[in-house]
Design a protein around this motif. Sequence first.
Motif, PDB file in Angstrom:
ATOM      1  N   LEU A 103       6.821  68.126  15.060  1.00  0.00           N
ATOM      2  CA  LEU A 103       5.632  67.684  15.787  1.00  0.00           C
ATOM      3  C   LEU A 103       4.385  67.866  14.940  1.00  0.00           C
ATOM      4  O   LEU A 103       3.477  67.019  14.946  1.00  0.00           O
ATOM      5  N   GLN A 104       4.334  68.953  14.210  1.00  0.00           N
ATOM      6  CA  GLN A 104       3.200  69.204  13.323  1.00  0.00           C
ATOM      7  C   GLN A 104       3.109  68.124  12.247  1.00  0.00           C
ATOM      8  O   GLN A 104       2.017  67.642  11.922  1.00  0.00           O
ATOM      9  N   GLU A 105       4.233  67.743  11.685  1.00  0.00           N
ATOM     10  CA  GLU A 105       4.237  66.684  10.674  1.00  0.00           C
ATOM     11  C   GLU A 105       3.775  65.361  11.268  1.00  0.00           C
ATOM     12  O   GLU A 105       3.056  64.590  10.622  1.00  0.00           O
ATOM     13  N   SER A 106       4.187  65.100  12.492  1.00  0.00           N
ATOM     14  CA  SER A 106       3.744  63.879  13.170  1.00  0.00           C
ATOM     15  C   SER A 106       2.238  63.911  13.386  1.00  0.00           C
ATOM     16  O   SER A 106       1.546  62.896  13.229  1.00  0.00           O
ATOM     17  N   CYS A 107       1.716  65.078  13.724  1.00  0.00           N
ATOM     18  CA  CYS A 107       0.273  65.247  13.918  1.00  0.00           C
ATOM     19  C   CYS A 107      -0.486  64.966  12.624  1.00  0.00           C
ATOM     20  O   CYS A 107      -1.555  64.344  12.634  1.00  0.00           O
ATOM     21  N   LYS A 108       0.071  65.395  11.516  1.00  0.00           N
ATOM     22  CA  LYS A 108      -0.608  65.236  10.230  1.00  0.00           C
ATOM     23  C   LYS A 108      -0.738  63.780   9.795  1.00  0.00           C
ATOM     24  O   LYS A 108      -1.562  63.456   8.934  1.00  0.00           O
TER      25      LYS A 108
END
Length: 336
Positions: A103-108
Motif C-alpha cells: 500500500l505504501q508503494e502504491s501511495c508513492k
Amino acid sequence: EPPVSKGINCLDAAKACNLNGTCKKYRSAYITPCTTRVSMSEVCNKRKCHKALRLFFDKVPQKHSYGMLFCSCQDTACIERRRQTIVPICSYEDKEKPNCLNLQESCKTNYICRSRLADFFTNCQPESRSVSSCLKENYAHCLLAYSGLIGTVMTPNYIDSISISVAPWCNCSNSGNNQEECEKFLNFFKNNICLQNAIQAFGNGTDMNVWQPVPPLQTTTATYFKIKDKTLFSSAPLRNINEISTDDYAKIISVCANLQAQKLKSNVSMETELCFSEHQQLTIDKGGDNTAGRSSGSISSENSSTVLRRSPLSVVLVLITLVHSTFLSWCSADTL
C-alpha cells in the motif's frame, strides 16, 4: 482559521457543522458519492468519494472538520459515530486488506499521497522526551498532516469502537523478510503517542498552548540525521530532519580557510588534509527528487543541490584542530 476546541462531543460537532454553511455544503458533497452504490459489486465510486473528502478537509474550517473527526467520546456509540465520519465502508474499507508495504508503494506513485504521507511522518514523529510526546511539539501540525491523508489510498481511520487507535486499511501478512519493516510502518499509525495525544487534546480542549507555533524541541543530546542513506552525527539542537543548511556549509568552508591562515600566521605545522577538496569530498548532486517541496538532505544553491558526503569525524577533527591552532597562535603572540 486556527482550530478551537472546548471539549465538544461528536453529536454537538455534527450539529455545529450543519449550522455552518461551508461545512454543511462540503459534507453533503462527500456524503453523496460515498454512500451511492454504483453496481451490485461496488458499494460506491471510491475515487469520487476520496476527492470529495479531500475537498472537505481542505475547504472546511478546522474547528468544524476536526470537531467531527477528533471529537471527545465517553461511550462506544459516540466512538462509532466518530468512526463513521468519513463513511469508511466506501472511503476506507475494501474487499481485501493489502500488505501495508504494498500500500505504501502504491501511495508513492501518486504525488498527493506521497507528499502527504511524508508530512505525516515528519509532523507526527513521536518523541518521549518532549512535553507533548511529539518531536515538533505541535499538535496542530500533526492533526493537519493526519487529516491530509484522508481521501488518498493511504486513508486512515479508527480501527474499532473502543479506542483512538488508527490505521490504514492494510496488514502485515505475507511480508516475508520485510515483516519487521511492515510492522514498524503500521505501528507508526496504531501506536503513535504523538498522534493519540493530539487527538485527545483537541477533543478534550486541553493543552491548547501546544496549538501555537513553537520552536522545535531543543536538545543537546546527540542526535542523528539521515542524509542520502548516510548517518550524520550531531550534538547541535534538533532541526528539520534531512537538512543541511547553506550556513552550515559556509561555516565548514570558513573553518578550512581559517585553518590555512593560521598555518601561515603561526608557522605551526598542522594537518590540513581534513579540509574538503572540491573533487574528492564534495559531490554536486544536480536534479534529485524534489517532490512536494521536500528536501532530500540537499543544500540549495542556484538551482542545484550540493550534498555533503564527508565523515562526521573529520568535521569534528577540523574544529578541534582550529581551536588548537588558534591557541598556539595566541601563545606565540604572547612570547613575542
